[in-house]
Scaffold this motif. Structure first.
Motif, short mmCIF file in Angstrom:
data_model
loop_
_atom_site.label_atom_id
_atom_site.label_comp_id
_atom_site.label_asym_id
_atom_site.label_seq_id
_atom_site.Cartn_x
_atom_site.Cartn_y
_atom_site.Cartn_z
N HIS A 65 -8.62 -0.56 -0.98
CA HIS A 65 -7.20 -0.67 -0.45
C HIS A 65 -6.95 -1.98 0.18
CE1 HIS A 65 -6.06 3.28 -1.96
NE2 HIS A 65 -5.14 3.02 -1.25
N HIS A 101 -9.66 6.14 -7.66
CA HIS A 101 -9.46 6.79 -9.20
C HIS A 101 -10.05 6.92 -9.88
CE1 HIS A 101 -6.88 8.92 -5.62
NE2 HIS A 101 -6.27 7.17 -6.47
N ASP A 119 -5.88 10.71 -0.83
CA ASP A 119 -5.22 9.92 -1.58
C ASP A 119 -4.01 10.37 -2.68
OD1 ASP A 119 -4.91 6.61 -2.27
OD2 ASP A 119 -4.37 7.33 -4.07
N HIS A 121 -2.95 10.17 -5.73
CA HIS A 121 -3.32 10.06 -7.04
C HIS A 121 -4.74 10.60 -7.40
CE1 HIS A 121 0.36 6.83 -6.30
NE2 HIS A 121 0.43 7.77 -7.29
N SER A 296 -3.86 -1.27 -10.97
CA SER A 296 -3.63 -0.12 -9.71
C SER A 296 -3.95 0.87 -10.92
CB SER A 296 -1.81 0.61 -10.25
OG SER A 296 -1.73 1.44 -10.76
N CYS A 297 -4.25 1.80 -9.92
CA CYS A 297 -5.03 3.01 -10.60
C CYS A 297 -4.99 3.81 -11.60
CB CYS A 297 -5.25 4.22 -9.09
SG CYS A 297 -3.73 4.65 -8.71
N CYS A 357 -6.78 -2.09 -5.69
CA CYS A 357 -5.21 -1.93 -4.89
C CYS A 357 -4.28 -2.90 -5.26
CB CYS A 357 -4.82 -0.67 -3.76
SG CYS A 357 -5.13 0.67 -3.89
N CYS A 360 -0.62 -3.52 -4.98
CA CYS A 360 0.46 -2.12 -5.38
C CYS A 360 0.95 -1.24 -3.98
CB CYS A 360 -0.67 -1.20 -6.33
SG CYS A 360 0.50 0.47 -5.72
N ASN A 378 2.79 3.17 -10.24
CA ASN A 378 2.91 4.07 -10.31
C ASN A 378 4.40 3.79 -9.41
OD1 ASN A 378 1.53 3.92 -7.95
ND2 ASN A 378 -0.13 4.73 -9.15
#
Ligand code: MIC
Ligand code: SF4
Length: 640
Positions: A65, A101, A119, A121, A296-297, A357, A360, A378
């Motif tokens: 991040h 992730h 986290d 996610h 993003s994840c 990240c 995001c 997301n």
């Protein structure tokens, strides 16, 4: 009667409790993950708990991040996490290696195991048949030390995928359709388990896109079976020995059923400022886009970016569109580089970011004033991009890539669809994952000057009182409570500094008022604290003296974080009282420990308006004891 997959995994890991929905259960955790913005707190707490070494089968600390190093702060955090990981038996995924992730799915996920991550996610790895749950850092610290993870047994919802996806309709559209149907609070207290003929049509990363955004439904987690497709993915990662077949029994029972007919789905887009504000791409075609962000994840896998490259190949991004791409992992980026797809992306005019990240979490690429930003991410909460007036829309990589070329939101179905196959073999090189030192062989743990001690609560007093510091609406996110733009993220290890920004997107004066009044109560509507797992959204209010939050309802992880911090998560017995409470009202709750231990009803006095209010604190005996002890850290230490 047969069992569903979620129950089978829970039963195998059950430490305590019965599988009755709503009853508290505890489960053994096989794997943990942390990322950097929640990780520093988690490891400070792990150290404070005094565990000598992790007891899990595998724990991984990611840095993904806070990778923009505009000052010493983030670099110091990375160094702290690397040194602490080495000492306590944790694998360290270096900055640049990718989003937690995505990397976990590629390199560490194992069907049938439990994963607890700091986290929200973390359920992404449910795409691999793991029971993967997001939690606050302190819960993860306890799990790393070998403690069980406690949660209310969720209801298990069966999502049956029938029919076949049409060209250009994707996994992202499946989860956007669920969000449209069920809303951002439709999944609270639930596990979504996917079955049906549609499952076999989805690759593991596509399944992970769906389980990832189960977090936006508020779900505890989401899970897919582990089947032949799972085996092929693991084999292509050189990890076929980690595979086992796992699925629900044929006559499995569920608490609820939802059917999605894939053949009726269309390309969808979530509009500002909520992931459940979903419309058809077709109905937004007039809208000009200024920025397109891919990554993003949720959508940064190899196949996602290969599709984007195929769409962009030989074309040019128009001068008034900025296209940024953040690959999900070093593996993805290396493969794009080896096969030439990276050249196609760069050549079309894409700006390639480091694997992480990125935009995001607002770590750079904030859009221009009033800009429309179309993203494969997301979350599109207002201001999360770093620009409050920006209008953020969420969609699939396919819609994003085609729209980046046309300059307006575009339903891609008028073009010929691109086809990308999953590779038979992924390129693997784990040289950015550093194994821990042998016990007793690690160097010193190095802290930086920005890493400050975290606040700790005291045992609950006989009575609490204070003013209503703020009244809020429904669906307040943790991005409201503890905003995280690029300027504030480097302060994640410094709660005192963060406290000047608490809830400022709602009321810039809140931190000042909380200081002047020496704390008090926060009042909110439904689903308070939705979104991220950041326990800063509880630790910062604790630092400011907040004693309780009175809401119509809470999001799961945030409620746990409040309890872990020793802050009362109260709900209204009579919803009308929510409207009655006003800013500045003096609230007094007397005989608090007695009231808590007696049951779930708590009487509070509104001294200013002169009436008694009935509130609820529906908690297990263990959670009540945690509150009485002043939080999970004190409780765990006392019970070790
Ligand atoms: C997010 O997507 O909101 C984050 C940033 O990944 C958070 C974690 C954090 O706030 O550090 C999450 O989802 O839990
Ligand atoms: Fe990172 Fe965004 Fe995923 Fe959170 S949602 S882990 S910020 S990529």
């Amino acid at each position: 009667m047969g069992k569903n997959l979620a129950k089978k995994i829970i039963e195998k890991h059950l430490v305590d409790g019965s599988l009755e929905p709503g009853q508290e259960i505890s489960i053994k955790i096989d794997q943990t993950l942390t990322q950097d913005t929640t990780g520093t707190m988690a490891y400070l707490q792990f150290e404070a708990l005094g565990f000598p070494r992790v007891k899990t089968k595998r724990s991984v600390a990611y840095v993904d991040h806070n990778i923009l190093q505009t000052g010493f702060e983030n670099a110091d955090d990375h160094r702290y996490i690397q040194t602490v990981a080495s000492k306590y038996g944790i694998y360290f995924s270096r900055p640049g290696n990718g989003i937690c992730h995505q990397v976990h799915l590629e390199r560490f996920s194992i069907p049938g195991q439990t994963l607890l991550g700091s986290d929200s996610h973390t359920p992404t790895n449910g795409g691999m048949g793991m029971l993967a749950i997001g939690a606050g850092g302190l819960d993860v610290a306890v799990a790393m030390g070998g403690g069980a993870y406690y949660l209310p047994m969720p209801q298990v919802v069966n999502v049956q995928l029938v029919g076949k996806l049409s060209p250009w309709v994707t996994a992202k559209d499946i989860i956007l359709e669920l969000l449209r149907k069920l809303s951002v609070k439709g999944g609270v207290g639930k596990i979504f388990e996917y079955t049906g003929e549609g499952v076999a049509q989805l690759s593991v990363p596509e399944r992970a896109t769906i389980t990832n955004m189960g977090a936006e439904l508020g779900a505890t987690t989401s899970i897919f079976p582990s089947d032949k497709t799972t085996y092929e993915f693991l084999k292509a990662q050189g990890r076929e020995n980690d595979w086992q077949e796992l699925m629900a029994d044929e006559d499995a029972l569920y608490d609820e059923y939802v059917t999605i007919d894939l053949s009726t789905l269309e390309p969808l887009v979530a509009c500002p400022h909520s992931p459940d504000n979903v419309k058809r791409a077709k109905d937004l075609e007039h809208l000009k886009v200024n920025q397109v962000c891919i990554g993003s994840c949720t959508n940064s896998s190899y196949a996602d970016l290969m599709k984007v490259a195929a769409i962009l190949k030989g074309k040019n991004i128009p001068p008034d569109v900025s296209l940024v791409i953040a690959p999900g992992s070093k593996q993805v980026l290396t493969m794009l580089s080896k096969n030439g797809a990276l050249t196609d992306l760069i050549n079309a005019g894409a700006r390639i970011l480091e694997c992480g990240c990125g935009p995001c979490i607002g770590m750079g690429q904030a859009p221009a004033t009033d800009a429309v930003s179309l993203r494969t991410f997301n979350r599109n909460y207002q201001g999360r991009s770093g620009t409050k007036s920006a209008q953020v829309y969420l969609c699939s990589p396919e819609v994003a890539a085609v729209s980046a070329l046309t300059g307006t939101i575009t339903d891609p179905r008028k073009y010929e669809a691109v086809q990308v196959n999953m590779p038979g073999e992924f390129f693997t090189n784990d040289n950015m994952i550093v194994p821990p030192a042998e016990p007793g062989k690690a160097g010193d743990v190095i802290l930086g000057p920005n890493i400050k001690p975290f606040p700790q609560n005291k045992p609950l007093p006989a009575s609490v009182s204070g003013e209503v510091l703020l009244t809020m609406e429904d669906n307040i996110t943790t991005d409201h409570i503890m905003p995280s733009p690029a300027t504030l993220l480097p302060l994640r290890s410094n709660i005192p500094a963060l406290s000047y920004h608490c809830l400022t997107p709602i009321d810039p004066d809140l931190p000042k008022r909380a200081r002047e009044k020496q704390g008090g109560f926060l009042v909110a509507g439904e689903n308070y604290g939705q979104g991220s797992s950041r326990e800063h959204a509880a630790l910062v209010p604790l630092y400011l003296g907040v004693k309780g939050v009175i809401a119509l309802s809470f999001a799961r992880i945030h409620m746990a974080n409040l309890i872990n911090s020793g802050i009362l998560p109260l709900t209204f017995s009579n919803p009308d009282d929510y409207q009655k409470l006003k800013l500045g009202d003096q609230i007094v709750i007397s005989n608090l420990p007695d009231q808590i231990m007696k049951g779930s009803a708590i009487t509070a006095l509104n001294k200013t308006q002169g009436y008694e209010m009935s509130l609820k604190l529906e908690l297990s005996p263990r959670l009540k004891k945690i509150l009485l002890s002043g939080g999970l850290l004190a409780y765990t230490k006392a019970n070790l």
